[in-house]
Design a protein around this motif. Structure first.
Motif, mmCIF file in Angstrom:
data_model
loop_
_atom_site.group_PDB
_atom_site.id
_atom_site.type_symbol
_atom_site.label_atom_id
_atom_site.label_comp_id
_atom_site.label_asym_id
_atom_site.label_seq_id
_atom_site.Cartn_x
_atom_site.Cartn_y
_atom_site.Cartn_z
ATOM 1 N N PRO A 47 -0.909 14.535 3.096
ATOM 2 C CA PRO A 47 -1.389 13.278 2.519
ATOM 3 C C PRO A 47 -2.758 13.480 1.869
ATOM 4 C CG PRO A 47 -1.625 13.248 4.905
ATOM 5 C CD PRO A 47 -0.930 14.529 4.557
ATOM 6 N N VAL A 48 -2.882 12.968 0.627
ATOM 7 C CA VAL A 48 -4.140 13.135 -0.102
ATOM 8 C C VAL A 48 -4.854 11.815 -0.368
ATOM 9 C CG1 VAL A 48 -3.546 15.356 -1.126
ATOM 10 C CG2 VAL A 48 -2.894 13.268 -2.306
ATOM 11 N N HIS A 49 -4.126 10.708 -0.426
ATOM 12 C CA HIS A 49 -4.743 9.395 -0.671
ATOM 13 C C HIS A 49 -4.002 8.317 0.092
ATOM 14 C CE1 HIS A 49 -7.338 10.633 -3.917
ATOM 15 N NE2 HIS A 49 -6.327 11.102 -4.621
ATOM 16 N N THR A 50 -4.746 7.363 0.614
ATOM 17 C CA THR A 50 -4.160 6.149 1.172
ATOM 18 C C THR A 50 -4.760 4.985 0.397
ATOM 19 O OG1 THR A 50 -3.945 7.129 3.366
ATOM 20 C CG2 THR A 50 -3.877 4.728 3.242
ATOM 21 N N VAL A 51 -3.896 4.140 -0.129
ATOM 22 C CA VAL A 51 -4.330 2.989 -0.916
ATOM 23 C C VAL A 51 -3.668 1.741 -0.345
ATOM 24 C CG1 VAL A 51 -4.320 1.911 -3.202
ATOM 25 C CG2 VAL A 51 -4.544 4.393 -2.998
ATOM 26 N N VAL A 52 -4.478 0.715 -0.078
ATOM 27 C CA VAL A 52 -3.957 -0.588 0.343
ATOM 28 C C VAL A 52 -4.405 -1.599 -0.704
ATOM 29 C CG1 VAL A 52 -4.038 -2.388 2.107
ATOM 30 C CG2 VAL A 52 -3.997 0.013 2.787
ATOM 31 N N GLU A 53 -3.445 -2.390 -1.162
ATOM 32 C CA GLU A 53 -3.770 -3.412 -2.155
ATOM 33 C C GLU A 53 -4.785 -4.383 -1.542
ATOM 34 O OE1 GLU A 53 -2.766 -3.219 -5.316
ATOM 35 O OE2 GLU A 53 -1.820 -1.346 -4.688
ATOM 36 N N PRO A 54 -5.784 -4.807 -2.325
ATOM 37 C CA PRO A 54 -6.867 -5.648 -1.792
ATOM 38 C C PRO A 54 -6.396 -6.870 -0.999
ATOM 39 C CG PRO A 54 -7.422 -4.930 -4.005
ATOM 40 C CD PRO A 54 -5.997 -4.484 -3.744
ATOM 41 N N ALA A 55 -5.343 -7.519 -1.437
ATOM 42 C CA ALA A 55 -4.866 -8.723 -0.744
ATOM 43 C C ALA A 55 -4.308 -8.409 0.642
ATOM 44 C CB ALA A 55 -3.805 -9.428 -1.580
ATOM 45 N N HIS A 56 -4.080 -7.121 0.930
ATOM 46 C CA HIS A 56 -3.455 -6.753 2.198
ATOM 47 C C HIS A 56 -4.354 -5.898 3.087
ATOM 48 C CE1 HIS A 56 0.157 -8.614 0.804
ATOM 49 N NE2 HIS A 56 -0.004 -7.980 -0.345
ATOM 50 N N GLU A 57 -5.610 -5.755 2.702
ATOM 51 C CA GLU A 57 -6.549 -4.994 3.524
ATOM 52 C C GLU A 57 -6.762 -5.694 4.854
ATOM 53 O OE1 GLU A 57 -10.032 -4.560 1.095
ATOM 54 O OE2 GLU A 57 -9.101 -3.025 -0.152
ATOM 55 N N GLY A 58 -6.965 -4.898 5.897
ATOM 56 C CA GLY A 58 -7.243 -5.446 7.218
ATOM 57 C C GLY A 58 -6.026 -5.973 7.954
ATOM 58 N N LYS A 59 -4.838 -5.664 7.455
ATOM 59 C CA LYS A 59 -3.606 -6.160 8.079
ATOM 60 C C LYS A 59 -2.798 -5.052 8.741
ATOM 61 C CE LYS A 59 -3.249 -9.952 4.763
ATOM 62 N NZ LYS A 59 -2.456 -10.531 3.677
ATOM 63 N N GLY A 60 -3.367 -3.867 8.861
ATOM 64 C CA GLY A 60 -2.669 -2.776 9.527
ATOM 65 C C GLY A 60 -1.758 -1.957 8.633
ATOM 66 N N GLY A 66 0.836 -1.193 0.000
ATOM 67 C CA GLY A 66 0.000 0.000 0.000
ATOM 68 C C GLY A 66 0.868 1.240 0.000
ATOM 69 N N HIS A 67 0.212 2.397 -0.142
ATOM 70 C CA HIS A 67 0.963 3.645 -0.134
ATOM 71 C C HIS A 67 0.081 4.809 0.296
ATOM 72 C CE1 HIS A 67 -0.931 4.094 -4.113
ATOM 73 N NE2 HIS A 67 -0.762 5.398 -3.934
ATOM 74 N N ILE A 68 0.745 5.858 0.735
ATOM 75 C CA ILE A 68 0.099 7.151 0.949
ATOM 76 C C ILE A 68 0.690 8.092 -0.087
ATOM 77 C CG2 ILE A 68 -0.062 9.191 2.443
ATOM 78 C CD1 ILE A 68 -0.266 7.364 4.831
ATOM 79 N N GLN A 69 -0.188 8.723 -0.859
ATOM 80 C CA GLN A 69 0.229 9.755 -1.813
ATOM 81 C C GLN A 69 0.178 11.083 -1.073
ATOM 82 O OE1 GLN A 69 0.965 8.826 -5.090
ATOM 83 N NE2 GLN A 69 1.837 10.865 -5.294
ATOM 84 N N TYR A 70 1.233 11.893 -1.206
ATOM 85 C CA TYR A 70 1.277 13.174 -0.500
ATOM 86 C C TYR A 70 2.067 14.188 -1.307
ATOM 87 C CZ TYR A 70 6.116 12.225 0.863
ATOM 88 O OH TYR A 70 7.464 11.982 0.842
ATOM 89 N N PHE A 71 1.975 15.443 -0.899
ATOM 90 C CA PHE A 71 2.838 16.470 -1.459
ATOM 91 C C PHE A 71 3.377 17.305 -0.311
ATOM 92 C CE2 PHE A 71 -1.360 18.473 -1.594
ATOM 93 C CZ PHE A 71 -1.129 19.774 -1.178
ATOM 94 N N VAL A 72 4.405 18.076 -0.620
ATOM 95 C CA VAL A 72 5.023 18.934 0.393
ATOM 96 C C VAL A 72 4.519 20.354 0.176
ATOM 97 C CG1 VAL A 72 7.187 19.822 1.345
ATOM 98 C CG2 VAL A 72 7.059 17.461 0.510
#
Length: 143
Positions: free
Chosen positions: A70-83, A54-60
């Motif tokens: 931070p503008v977006h947080t994305v977690v790949e579906p296979a890794h959802e619910g794992k913190g 997963g990743h957080i997209q951000y700008f400075v």
């Protein structure tokens, strides 16, 4: 990119032997992974064995004060619910603290995470949040 290991809930091995928790390491449910700050691309990425979790997209933001936005947080579906998302948010705030920066969250997940962890995520001043929103309005590519 720079990275730091983020171990799972297992106790980290102590350099002198035995088990102890390393201060500052995340000890949630996320699998052993590395969180890396790709500042030029505005991405904080969690990877395990080369796989993107997963990743957080951000700008400075530079004005009115330097801040990570931070503008977006994305977690790949296979890794959802794992913190993964929480580990990313925690590390984003830790990076900001180490660098003396504020965090002006626009990502709804990071906003909620910060509200639940005020000891780790200081609230951003309203003028900083307003400036972050104005930066996105002026350059939608930041979103």
């Amino acid at each position: 990119m720079t990275g730091r290991p983020v171990p799972s809930g297992r106790a980290a091995p102590h350099p002198a032997g035995g088990d102890s928790r390393r201060p500052g390491w995340h000890t949630g449910r996320m699998t052993d992974s590395v969180i890396a700050d790709d500042r030029p691309n505005g991405r904080l990425e969690a990877r395990a064995d080369g796989e993107l979790l997963g990743h957080i997209q951000y700008f400075v933001l530079d004005e009115p004060a330097p801040a990570l936005v931070p503008v977006h947080t994305v977690v790949e579906p296979a890794h959802e619910g794992k913190g993964v998302a929480g580990s990313l948010a925690r590390e984003l705030y830790a990076i900001a603290a180490r660098e003396g920066l504020a965090v002006a969250p626009l990502c709804p997940y990071v906003v909620r995470w910060a509200a639940k962890h005020p000891d780790e995520a200081p609230a951003a001043p309203q003028d900083l949040l307003d400036a972050a929103k104005a930066a996105v309005a002026a350059d939608p590519g930041k979103w």
